[in-house]
Design a protein around this motif. Structure first.
Motif, PDB file in Angstrom:
ATOM      1  N   GLU A  63      32.866  59.122  40.534  1.00 37.04           N
ATOM      2  CA  GLU A  63      32.760  58.033  39.935  1.00 37.04           C
ATOM      3  C   GLU A  63      34.007  57.827  39.067  1.00 37.04           C
ATOM      4  OE1 GLU A  63      29.195  59.046  41.601  1.00 37.04           O
ATOM      5  OE2 GLU A  63      30.094  60.244  40.010  1.00 37.04           O
ATOM      6  N   ASP A  64      34.492  58.919  38.438  1.00 31.03           N
ATOM      7  CA  ASP A  64      35.655  58.941  37.640  1.00 31.03           C
ATOM      8  C   ASP A  64      36.894  58.467  38.496  1.00 31.03           C
ATOM      9  OD1 ASP A  64      34.289  59.797  35.482  1.00 31.03           O
ATOM     10  OD2 ASP A  64      34.743  62.031  35.901  1.00 31.03           O
ATOM     11  N   ALA A  65      37.086  59.009  39.642  1.00 29.60           N
ATOM     12  CA  ALA A  65      38.190  58.753  40.625  1.00 29.60           C
ATOM     13  C   ALA A  65      38.088  57.354  41.018  1.00 29.60           C
ATOM     14  CB  ALA A  65      38.026  59.973  41.440  1.00 29.60           C
ATOM     15  N   LEU A  66      37.145  56.977  41.153  1.00 28.55           N
ATOM     16  CA  LEU A  66      36.995  55.613  41.959  1.00 28.55           C
ATOM     17  C   LEU A  66      37.171  54.289  40.869  1.00 28.55           C
ATOM     18  CD1 LEU A  66      33.665  55.953  44.372  1.00 28.55           C
ATOM     19  CD2 LEU A  66      36.278  55.780  44.866  1.00 28.55           C
ATOM     20  N   ASN A  67      37.077  54.693  39.559  1.00 24.33           N
ATOM     21  CA  ASN A  67      37.290  54.049  38.487  1.00 24.33           C
ATOM     22  C   ASN A  67      38.869  53.568  38.143  1.00 24.33           C
ATOM     23  OD1 ASN A  67      36.660  52.197  36.293  1.00 24.33           O
ATOM     24  ND2 ASN A  67      36.358  53.713  35.025  1.00 24.33           N
ATOM     25  N   HIS A  68      39.500  52.875  39.203  1.00 21.98           N
ATOM     26  CA  HIS A  68      40.867  52.473  39.046  1.00 21.98           C
ATOM     27  C   HIS A  68      41.185  51.503  37.548  1.00 21.98           C
ATOM     28  CE1 HIS A  68      45.050  51.467  39.702  1.00 21.98           C
ATOM     29  NE2 HIS A  68      45.179  52.456  40.394  1.00 21.98           N
TER      30      HIS A  68
ATOM     31  N   MET B  48      39.830  48.268  44.738  1.00 15.42           N
ATOM     32  CA  MET B  48      40.242  48.809  46.193  1.00 15.42           C
ATOM     33  C   MET B  48      39.069  49.593  46.729  1.00 15.42           C
ATOM     34  SD  MET B  48      44.018  50.276  45.253  1.00 15.42           S
ATOM     35  CE  MET B  48      43.450  51.506  44.065  1.00 15.42           C
ATOM     36  N   GLY B  49      38.982  49.895  47.836  1.00 18.32           N
ATOM     37  CA  GLY B  49      38.097  50.489  48.631  1.00 18.32           C
ATOM     38  C   GLY B  49      38.365  51.979  48.255  1.00 18.32           C
ATOM     39  N   ASN B  50      37.277  52.912  48.572  1.00 18.33           N
ATOM     40  CA  ASN B  50      37.131  54.147  48.154  1.00 18.33           C
ATOM     41  C   ASN B  50      38.225  55.249  48.526  1.00 18.33           C
ATOM     42  OD1 ASN B  50      34.326  53.440  47.181  1.00 18.33           O
ATOM     43  ND2 ASN B  50      33.505  54.617  48.659  1.00 18.33           N
ATOM     44  N   LYS B  51      38.538  55.026  49.714  1.00 21.46           N
ATOM     45  CA  LYS B  51      39.645  55.932  50.217  1.00 21.46           C
ATOM     46  C   LYS B  51      40.898  55.592  49.362  1.00 21.46           C
ATOM     47  CE  LYS B  51      42.879  58.068  53.156  1.00 21.46           C
ATOM     48  NZ  LYS B  51      44.187  57.750  53.193  1.00 21.46           N
ATOM     49  N   ILE B  52      41.506  54.610  49.440  1.00 21.46           N
ATOM     50  CA  ILE B  52      42.606  54.266  48.746  1.00 21.46           C
ATOM     51  C   ILE B  52      42.537  54.583  47.195  1.00 21.46           C
ATOM     52  CG2 ILE B  52      42.357  51.907  48.367  1.00 21.46           C
ATOM     53  CD1 ILE B  52      45.233  51.202  48.989  1.00 21.46           C
ATOM     54  N   SER B  53      41.495  54.286  46.638  1.00 23.78           N
ATOM     55  CA  SER B  53      41.271  54.550  45.239  1.00 23.78           C
ATOM     56  C   SER B  53      41.343  55.956  44.806  1.00 23.78           C
ATOM     57  CB  SER B  53      39.779  54.138  44.658  1.00 23.78           C
ATOM     58  OG  SER B  53      39.665  52.682  44.742  1.00 23.78           O
ATOM     59  N   ILE B  54      40.842  56.964  45.648  1.00 23.98           N
ATOM     60  CA  ILE B  54      41.171  58.432  45.779  1.00 23.98           C
ATOM     61  C   ILE B  54      42.403  58.813  45.866  1.00 23.98           C
ATOM     62  CG2 ILE B  54      40.323  60.587  46.351  1.00 23.98           C
ATOM     63  CD1 ILE B  54      38.210  58.945  44.963  1.00 23.98           C
ATOM     64  N   ASP B  55      43.144  58.101  46.723  1.00 23.44           N
ATOM     65  CA  ASP B  55      44.679  58.420  47.037  1.00 23.44           C
ATOM     66  C   ASP B  55      45.326  57.903  45.979  1.00 23.44           C
ATOM     67  OD1 ASP B  55      44.262  59.501  49.479  1.00 23.44           O
ATOM     68  OD2 ASP B  55      44.877  57.859  50.767  1.00 23.44           O
TER      69      ASP B  55
ATOM     70  N   ALA C 176      35.606  64.779  52.034  1.00 21.64           N
ATOM     71  CA  ALA C 176      34.842  65.709  51.470  1.00 21.64           C
ATOM     72  C   ALA C 176      34.422  65.479  49.967  1.00 21.64           C
ATOM     73  CB  ALA C 176      35.542  67.079  51.953  1.00 21.64           C
ATOM     74  N   PHE C 177      35.568  65.161  49.252  1.00 22.02           N
ATOM     75  CA  PHE C 177      35.602  64.637  47.994  1.00 22.02           C
ATOM     76  C   PHE C 177      34.227  63.661  47.688  1.00 22.02           C
ATOM     77  CE2 PHE C 177      36.882  62.293  44.111  1.00 22.02           C
ATOM     78  CZ  PHE C 177      36.410  63.279  43.171  1.00 22.02           C
ATOM     79  N   LEU C 178      34.569  62.662  48.339  1.00 19.91           N
ATOM     80  CA  LEU C 178      33.693  61.490  48.163  1.00 19.91           C
ATOM     81  C   LEU C 178      32.341  61.973  48.611  1.00 19.91           C
ATOM     82  CD1 LEU C 178      35.752  58.670  49.733  1.00 19.91           C
ATOM     83  CD2 LEU C 178      35.131  58.692  47.472  1.00 19.91           C
TER      84      LEU C 178
END
Length: 382
Positions: free
Chosen positions: A193-198, A203-210, A334-336
């Motif tokens: 949840e922290d990482a998806l909170n740009h 953005m979508g999940n993958k690009i948000s983590i990237d 894997a992180f998601l």
């Protein structure tokens, strides 16, 4: 009127592209749509835009979508890799919006180019994996590849009206993501949840983590090398927290041109779709007085080694960029899925890259095999 195929219609880029179409029905018509799993949204898009064909993940999804559509709404429904390729090469389409996520976008991109369709490219992984092959095929087929990423669109816009030989430096900006000020010691505790909170972009999940790992900027660096024919050594990455300057271009005379705007993908998408025209997107200008200042700094390569991975891939070339991308896709998923920690993403990518025996000047089958190997290797490390 431009006739569009939108691959990845239910993602953030795809939905924004359809919003542009909705705003300018006199300029665009949708002929084909693809999605993977979000069938309820795809059903609504089909009913609104009435495409001739759609493609989904597999045959089961195709049957499910067919059952969801009302009487009288019956596009041709295809599935799988062949369905996506068919949507990319659909006869009545002249422009393909390639908004699929990850390596899955490569084969549809090549299918579109082979069919002579212009590309509005949001799928950076296509050029990361096989940029030499893709751009050579585009030149052979006289296909225009227009960037949709806001950063590459910004560079493209700054270069218009200038000579390519006068471009000496590209300045690739990055917001820094949600963890630009987070101590490295806290990285293992970062949650999904922290990482998806740009802080700036939706953005979508993958690009948000990237974005959170700065791998997005590493992928964009490699993309810029292929789009603009420039060495990675002439591309400087800058952390720009306000996300107002989308990127800059430095010229031989020492001048620097910047493209600015509010952080919203609709501007870049609309420019790629309407080029060389500009359309009203409904976006406001940045409130410069309220911003007061625009700041820039160098990225922290110790906390965020993704840029170093990308530069290594640029130096060694061959199959290494595809391996880096594949390992990252596996690690991010894997992180998601909460199987690894945030900090493990960097370890998985670097370990997979280090274990790979790079092949120089690979053909497409060699790149696909390297992608398969990297996914298997990263999976075994997990």
């Amino acid at each position: 009127m431009k006739l569009l195929s939108i691959l990845g219609a239910t993602g953030s880029i795809g939905t924004s592209a359809l919003e542009i179409v909705r705003m300018h029905p006199d300029r665009f018509q949708v002929k084909a749509l693809t999605a993977a799993n979000n069938l309820p949204l795809l059903r609504r898009q089909i009913q609104q835009f009435m495409p001739e064909m759609v493609a989904v993940l597999d045959e089961a999804k195709a049957r499910e979508l067919g059952d969801m559509l009302p009487p009288g709404v019956r596009p041709e429904i295809l599935s799988g890799a062949s369905g996506y390729a068919a949507a990319a090469a659909w006869d009545k389409v002249d422009t393909v919006v390639l908004a699929m996520v990850g390596a899955a976008g490569l084969n549809p991109a090549l299918a579109a180019i082979e069919a002579g369709k212009d590309i509005a490219l949001a799928n950076k992984e296509t050029l990361v994996m096989a940029g030499d092959i893709v751009m050579a095929k585009a030149r052979e087929k006289n296909v225009t590849v227009l960037p949709v990423d806001s950063e590459h669109s910004a560079m493209f816009q700054c270069m218009l009206g200038n000579q390519a030989r006068d471009v000496k430096q590209l300045f690739l900006t990055a917001s820094g993501g949600p963890f630009r000020n987070t101590p490295q010691s806290d990285f293992p505790g970062i949650t999904r949840e922290d990482a998806l909170n740009h802080p700036n972009w939706s953005m979508g999940n993958k690009i948000s983590i990237d974005s959170a790992t700065l791998m997005n900027k590493g992928l964009e660096l490699i993309e810029a090398v292929h789009l603009f024919g420039i060495s990675h050594q002439n591309i400087q990455v800058l952390i720009h927290p306000q996300s107002i300057v989308h990127s800059m271009v430095g010229f031989a005379d020492g001048s620097v041109m910047a493209q600015m705007g509010v952080p919203d993908m609709k501007q870049a998408i609309s420019f790629a779709l309407s080029f060389p025209d500009r359309l009203d997107t409904g976006l406001s200008f940045p409130d410069f007085a309220a911003l007061a200042s625009l700041t820039f700094c160098a990225p922290d390569s110790e906390r965020f080694p993704s840029l170093a991975f990308a530069r290594e891939a640029c130096e060694k070339k061959g199959t290494l960029p595809a391996v880096m991308n594949a390992a990252n896709e596996v690690a991010v998923q894997a992180f998601l899925d909460r199987r690894i920690r945030f900090s493990d993403i960097f370890t998985l990518v670097s370990t997979t890259m280090a274990a790979h025996t790079c092949i120089d000047n690979p053909d497409l089958s060699g790149i696909i095999e390297a992608d398969r190997w990297a996914r298997e290797k990263a999976g075994s490390l997990i």
